[in-house]
Write a protein that holds these residues in place. Sequence first.
Motif, PDB file in Angstrom:
ATOM      1  N   ARG A  39       5.761 -13.008  -4.886  1.00 14.60           N
ATOM      2  CA  ARG A  39       4.863 -12.400  -3.994  1.00 14.60           C
ATOM      3  C   ARG A  39       4.597 -11.094  -4.479  1.00 14.60           C
ATOM      4  O   ARG A  39       5.017 -10.240  -5.329  1.00 14.60           O
ATOM      5  N   GLU A  40       3.183 -10.751  -4.298  1.00  9.36           N
ATOM      6  CA  GLU A  40       2.686  -9.372  -4.834  1.00  9.36           C
ATOM      7  C   GLU A  40       1.766  -8.708  -4.045  1.00  9.36           C
ATOM      8  O   GLU A  40       1.225  -9.185  -2.769  1.00  9.36           O
ATOM      9  N   PHE A  41       1.819  -7.364  -4.161  1.00  8.24           N
ATOM     10  CA  PHE A  41       1.163  -6.659  -3.136  1.00  8.24           C
ATOM     11  C   PHE A  41      -0.411  -6.817  -3.289  1.00  8.24           C
ATOM     12  O   PHE A  41      -1.117  -6.887  -4.607  1.00  8.24           O
ATOM     13  N   VAL A  42      -1.232  -6.492  -2.106  1.00  9.48           N
ATOM     14  CA  VAL A  42      -2.765  -6.910  -1.981  1.00  9.48           C
ATOM     15  C   VAL A  42      -3.355  -5.380  -1.596  1.00  9.48           C
ATOM     16  O   VAL A  42      -4.159  -5.190  -2.437  1.00  9.48           O
ATOM     17  N   ALA A  43      -2.935  -5.214  -0.539  1.00 13.63           N
ATOM     18  CA  ALA A  43      -3.458  -3.693  -0.023  1.00 13.63           C
ATOM     19  C   ALA A  43      -2.485  -3.051   0.942  1.00 13.63           C
ATOM     20  O   ALA A  43      -1.686  -3.858   1.659  1.00 13.63           O
ATOM     21  N   GLY A  44      -2.853  -1.838   1.324  1.00 10.17           N
ATOM     22  CA  GLY A  44      -1.919  -1.118   2.158  1.00 10.17           C
ATOM     23  C   GLY A  44      -2.835   0.015   2.947  1.00 10.17           C
ATOM     24  O   GLY A  44      -3.806   0.366   2.299  1.00 10.17           O
ATOM     25  N   ILE A  45      -2.437   0.422   4.108  1.00 10.35           N
ATOM     26  CA  ILE A  45      -3.293   1.198   4.889  1.00 10.35           C
ATOM     27  C   ILE A  45      -2.046   2.306   5.470  1.00 10.35           C
ATOM     28  O   ILE A  45      -1.082   1.672   5.814  1.00 10.35           O
ATOM     29  N   TRP A  82      -0.585  -5.807   3.024  1.00 10.39           N
ATOM     30  CA  TRP A  82      -0.662  -7.310   2.966  1.00 10.39           C
ATOM     31  C   TRP A  82       0.035  -7.466   1.597  1.00 10.39           C
ATOM     32  O   TRP A  82      -0.445  -6.903   0.556  1.00 10.39           O
ATOM     33  N   PHE A  83       0.501  -8.770   1.514  1.00  9.53           N
ATOM     34  CA  PHE A  83       1.161  -9.231   0.484  1.00  9.53           C
ATOM     35  C   PHE A  83       0.686 -10.632   0.334  1.00  9.53           C
ATOM     36  O   PHE A  83       0.273 -11.209   1.373  1.00  9.53           O
ATOM     37  N   ARG A  84       0.795 -11.404  -0.727  1.00  6.01           N
ATOM     38  CA  ARG A  84       0.649 -12.821  -0.905  1.00  6.01           C
ATOM     39  C   ARG A  84       1.332 -13.349  -1.943  1.00  6.01           C
ATOM     40  O   ARG A  84       1.767 -12.748  -2.953  1.00  6.01           O
ATOM     41  N   GLN A  85       1.717 -14.747  -1.679  1.00  6.26           N
ATOM     42  CA  GLN A  85       2.375 -15.514  -2.750  1.00  6.26           C
ATOM     43  C   GLN A  85       1.801 -16.831  -2.918  1.00  6.26           C
ATOM     44  O   GLN A  85       1.568 -17.665  -2.090  1.00  6.26           O
TER      45      GLN A  85
END
Length: 125
Positions: free
Chosen positions: A45-51, A36-39
């Motif tokens: 845009r920046e990284f939020v979480a990964g799995i 998940w990324f967000r802007q």
Amino acid sequence: QVQLVESGGGLVQAGGSLRLSCAASGRTFSNLNMGWFRQGPGKEREFVAGIRRSGSTTYYADSVKGRFTISRDNAKDTVYLQMNSLKPEDTAVYYCAADRSLGIIRVTESAYDYWGQGTQVTVSS
């Protein structure tokens, strides 16, 4: 090709919660690392979480650690982002992304091969 469709965004008051979903199609979902990324407004845009593919390993940006939880259901080809204790600074368009590599969770945009269209999250103070 992989198609990703996010849902679950909306308007919430500070301190509230939202759960984002991202449904995938077109490729074996369990072979993909997901992120998940967000802007935010006026921001990159920046990284939020990964799995990772199996769901056994997750990784979070410091700004959301302890408040957000990423999970996945490989039987439903869906990845989730549970967001609690939301803050106004969490306001952004949230994007789901898929990484075809078989390695570690990656945090850079360029590492991800497929992207959803985004869903707006607005947190009011």
